[in-house]
Structures are given as structure tokens and as C-alpha cells.
Design a protein around this motif. Structure first.
Motif, mmCIF file in Angstrom:
data_model
loop_
_atom_site.group_PDB
_atom_site.id
_atom_site.type_symbol
_atom_site.label_atom_id
_atom_site.label_comp_id
_atom_site.label_asym_id
_atom_site.label_seq_id
_atom_site.Cartn_x
_atom_site.Cartn_y
_atom_site.Cartn_z
ATOM 1 N N GLU A 258 -4.854 -4.325 5.891
ATOM 2 C CA GLU A 258 -3.849 -3.557 6.746
ATOM 3 C C GLU A 258 -2.584 -3.597 5.899
ATOM 4 N N SER A 259 -2.088 -4.700 5.479
ATOM 5 C CA SER A 259 -0.520 -4.824 4.723
ATOM 6 C C SER A 259 -0.622 -3.863 3.394
ATOM 7 N N LEU A 260 -1.890 -4.176 2.649
ATOM 8 C CA LEU A 260 -2.392 -3.425 1.524
ATOM 9 C C LEU A 260 -2.068 -1.901 1.573
ATOM 10 N N SER A 261 -2.611 -1.448 2.823
ATOM 11 C CA SER A 261 -2.730 -0.253 3.193
ATOM 12 C C SER A 261 -1.442 0.298 3.621
ATOM 13 N N ASN A 262 -0.749 -0.203 4.199
ATOM 14 C CA ASN A 262 0.693 -0.082 4.779
ATOM 15 C C ASN A 262 1.544 0.307 3.422
ATOM 16 N N ALA A 263 1.263 -0.784 2.548
ATOM 17 C CA ALA A 263 2.390 -0.764 1.162
ATOM 18 C C ALA A 263 2.174 0.240 0.596
ATOM 19 N N ALA A 264 0.523 0.715 0.166
ATOM 20 C CA ALA A 264 0.440 1.907 -0.635
ATOM 21 C C ALA A 264 0.802 3.101 0.098
ATOM 22 N N ARG A 265 0.805 3.156 1.492
ATOM 23 C CA ARG A 265 1.171 4.618 2.244
ATOM 24 C C ARG A 265 2.702 4.642 2.325
ATOM 25 N N HIS A 266 3.221 3.683 2.365
ATOM 26 C CA HIS A 266 5.046 3.937 2.725
ATOM 27 C C HIS A 266 5.884 3.423 1.364
ATOM 28 N N ALA A 267 5.057 2.690 0.235
ATOM 29 C CA ALA A 267 6.097 2.289 -0.639
ATOM 30 C C ALA A 267 5.038 2.484 -1.847
ATOM 31 N N PRO A 268 4.638 3.731 -2.300
ATOM 32 C CA PRO A 268 3.807 3.883 -3.388
ATOM 33 C C PRO A 268 4.427 3.334 -4.862
ATOM 34 N N GLY A 269 3.522 2.670 -5.618
ATOM 35 C CA GLY A 269 3.953 2.260 -6.835
ATOM 36 C C GLY A 269 4.928 0.730 -6.846
ATOM 37 N N ALA A 270 5.006 0.442 -5.454
ATOM 38 C CA ALA A 270 5.839 -0.840 -5.390
ATOM 39 C C ALA A 270 4.635 -2.173 -5.727
ATOM 40 N N ARG A 271 5.291 -3.217 -6.256
ATOM 41 C CA ARG A 271 4.608 -4.354 -6.578
ATOM 42 C C ARG A 271 4.272 -5.042 -5.259
ATOM 43 N N ILE A 272 3.124 -5.604 -5.179
ATOM 44 C CA ILE A 272 2.520 -6.158 -3.911
ATOM 45 C C ILE A 272 2.279 -7.845 -4.244
ATOM 46 N N SER A 273 2.767 -8.668 -3.476
ATOM 47 C CA SER A 273 2.553 -9.906 -3.627
ATOM 48 C C SER A 273 1.678 -10.566 -2.351
ATOM 49 N N VAL A 274 0.399 -11.107 -2.715
ATOM 50 C CA VAL A 274 -0.204 -11.603 -1.548
ATOM 51 C C VAL A 274 -0.615 -13.049 -1.418
ATOM 52 N N THR A 275 -0.084 -13.905 -0.536
ATOM 53 C CA THR A 275 -0.069 -15.396 -0.793
ATOM 54 C C THR A 275 -0.815 -15.849 0.542
#
Length: 345
Positions: A258-275
């Protein structure tokens, strides 16, 4: 006298609008009766009009039209010598009363619409939470059903895998298998309303779905799917420990998803870090995305994804935090106990 009487109602207009109008009305009505004061000046009429507007707006159309009718008395009484003046004044006061009437009802409808909108939004949030709980229950049903099915299968096949078992042990394994299958049947009856969409080709003879839900082992594949979709995602996760319960692994997977989906929806092109960190007593998740590289697509505002993630964390006795991060990004953090109310090891 001309200046003192209208000024006397000014302090009363805000808190005691009806009293202020009453004072102004009495001043207009009785001023011509005072010796040496044979007419009502413009200041009196202005004070009466202002207090009339304030009181009519506050107390509604019924008061406004009642005050208008009362004000017509001094208007016609003291200006009747020239019929034009009372007609004009009466028309202007009637126009002001009509405006107050319309504004009051517009304001009332606006408030009712705002309250109804807020109520509908609360109901949507409640429905979203209930829907997410039903989804979690269905997924947890799959997790438990998978383990119970494995118990039944292993208990049934134990006499064939260990031929030298004595007869009492064979009967004990048979009883365990029967108990496991009865439990599966009871689960099916209890959660049938939640699992009314089970396909027939994905269930065992008891009608319970056997396919396990995703867990920590599947997070890597989830990240690869996001990368193939064009997202720039960095993953820091050790090899999943075998002691992590399936319910915790499922919740961790869904939170990351869900976090990846939200990031892609609301911040397209942003770098995402998953820990993802595995502690002796908990699994810690952090998903951080930077600011959007482009404009997000048009659509509705915030959905109910955060509510669903929070429900999953609370179900396991954990917690979830979400909010703006440094530099204009967004952060989601979750702590899921390995042993908790719903996820004992």
C-alpha cells in the motif's frame, strides 16, 4: 441628542442585536414627541437599519419580517406629509428584509450541507475501515486455513511416512486429522459471509482455500514489480527469519504494498526507500519517498489506504505512523510485534 441616541446602540449590536434594534426603534418612534425635536434625523434611521440587519440575520426571517412591519409604523407616522418618502423607505426596508430572508436560508442550508458532508465522510471512513477489516479477516482466514490444512494432511500421511507406528499412535493421528478437518469446516461456516467469493478450483474438500497469502518472502518480488513499473525503489531487508508468523508477514507485505501504491499515486517519479528490520520481538517497516518528480494525476484526495494499514498494525498489537517527511516527501513507519494479541509465534 441626534448623535447620542444612535451611538448608544453600537455597543449592543454584536451581543444583544434584538435589544439594540428595540432601542433604535423606540428612538425613531418617540423622538418627534420630544419638545424641540420635531423630526427624526438620518442618523436614527441608519442606526435602525443597521440594527435591523444584524438582528434579522441572527434571528431569522420570522423576526426580520416582524421588525419590518413594526418599522413601517414610524416611517408612515412621521413622513406621511410626503407620500414618496414612506413608500421609498418601506420599499427599501422590505428589500433589506427579503435579502436577510434569503441570506438566512442560504446560511442554514449551507450549514446543513456542511454537516451532511461531514457525516457522509465519517460514514465513508467507517465503511472503509469495515471493508478493510473484512478483507483482513478473509486473508487471515486463508493463513489459518492453510496451516490447518497442512496439519490435516500431515496427520493423515504420518502412518505412511512412519510405517512402524503402533496402532494407538495411528488412531491418535487419525483423530488429529479429523479434528483439523472439523475445524476447517467450522471456520468455513463462521467466515462464509466473508469468503463468499472463494473460487471452487482453489479449495480443498472442505471448501477452504489452500493457497497461502503473501509474506515477507514475497516482498522482494513486490519490489521488483514496482521497479518494472518504472518506480525507483531501494530495498534493505535481511533474509526473513523462519520464526516470523504468517499473519505478521502478511501485514508487513500489505503495508509495503500500500505504501508503494500511495507513493506512485501521489509522488510519481519520487525515489522510494523500503527498510525492513527483524528484531527478536518485532518487525519494523519504514517506507520513505521523496518529493514528486512530476505533477500527481488529478483525482480525489487522500483515500483510505492509511486507515487499512493502521487496522492491520492494530490487529497485531502494533502501531503505524504516517506523515510528511523531510524535503517534501512522505514517511510510513510500522512496528509489528512477533508475539501479540493476534500473531503469537
Amino acid at each position: 441628542m441626534d448623535e447620542r441616541a444612535p451611538a448608544a446602540v453600537r455597543p449592543l449590536r454584536r451581543r444583544y442585536a434584538l435589544m439594540a434594534w428595540g432601542i433604535a426603534f423606540l428612538a425613531v418612534l418617540f423622538t418627534p414627541l420630544i419638545p424641540g425635536q420635531n423630526r427624526v434625523t438620518t442618523g436614527y434611521y441608519m442606526a435602525l437599519a443597521v440594527t435591523f440587519a444584524v438582528a434579522g440575520f441572527r434571528y431569522g426571517p420570522r423576526y426580520a419580517w416582524g421588525m419590518w412591519a413594526a418599522m413601517c409604523v414610524p416611517v408612515w407616522l412621521w413622513t406621511f406629509s410626503n407620500v414618496v418618502y414612506p413608500l421609498v423607505d418601506t420599499g427599501l426596508l422590505a428589500l433589506l428584509a427579503a435579502v436577510l430572508h434569503a441570506v438566512w436560508y442560504w446560511r442554514r442550508d449551507r450549514r446543513a450541507l456542511t454537516a451532511q458532508t461531514a457525516l457522509a465522510e465519517r460514514q465513508r471512513e467507517r465503511n472503509a475501515v469495515l471493508t478493510e477489516r473484512a478483507r483482513i479477516a478473509r486473508e487471515m482466514h486463508d493463513v489459518v486455513a492453510h496451516h490447518m490444512s497442512m496439519i490435516a494432511v500431515r496427520a493423515e500421511t504420518a502412518p505412511y511416512r512412519v510405517p512402524e507406528l503402533p496402532e494407538p499412535a495411528r488412531k491418535e493421528f487419525a483423530a488429529l486429522s479429523e479434528a483439523a478437518r472439523e475445524s476447517l469446516t467450522d471456520m468455513r461456516r463462521l467466515l462464509g459471509v466473508l469468503r463468499s467469493d472463494i473460487p471452487a478450483d482453489a479449495s480443498d474438500e472442505c471448501g477452504v482455500a489452500l493457497a497461502p497469502q503473501p509474506g515477507l518472502d514475497d516482498v522482494g518480488e513486490l519490489i521488483e514489480t514496482a521497479r518494472r513499473a518504472g518506480a525507483e525503489v531501494a530495498l534493505d531487508m535481511p533474509e526473513p527469519a523462519p520464526g516470523v508468523p504468517g499473519s505478521v508477514g502478511l501485514a508487513a507485505y500489505r503495508i509495503v504494498q500500500e505504501s508503494l501504491s500511495n507513493a506512485a499515486r501521489h509522488a510519481p517519479g519520487a525515489r522510494i526507500s523500503v527498510t525492513i528490520e527483524e528484531k527478536p520481538s518485532s518487525v519494523r517497516i519504514s517506507v520513505v519517498n521523496g518529493p514528486a518528480a512530476g505533477l500527481p494525476p488529478p483525482g480525489r484526495g487522500a483515500g483510505h489506504g492509511l486507515s487499512g494499514m493502521r487496522e492491520r498494525a492494530v490487529l497485531l498489537g502494533g502501531e503505524l505512523s504516517a506523515g510528511p517527511g523531510p524535503g517534501g516527501g512522505f514517511e510510513v513507519g510500522a512496528v509489528l510485534p512477533v508475539t501479540g494479541p493476534a500473531g503469537g509465534a
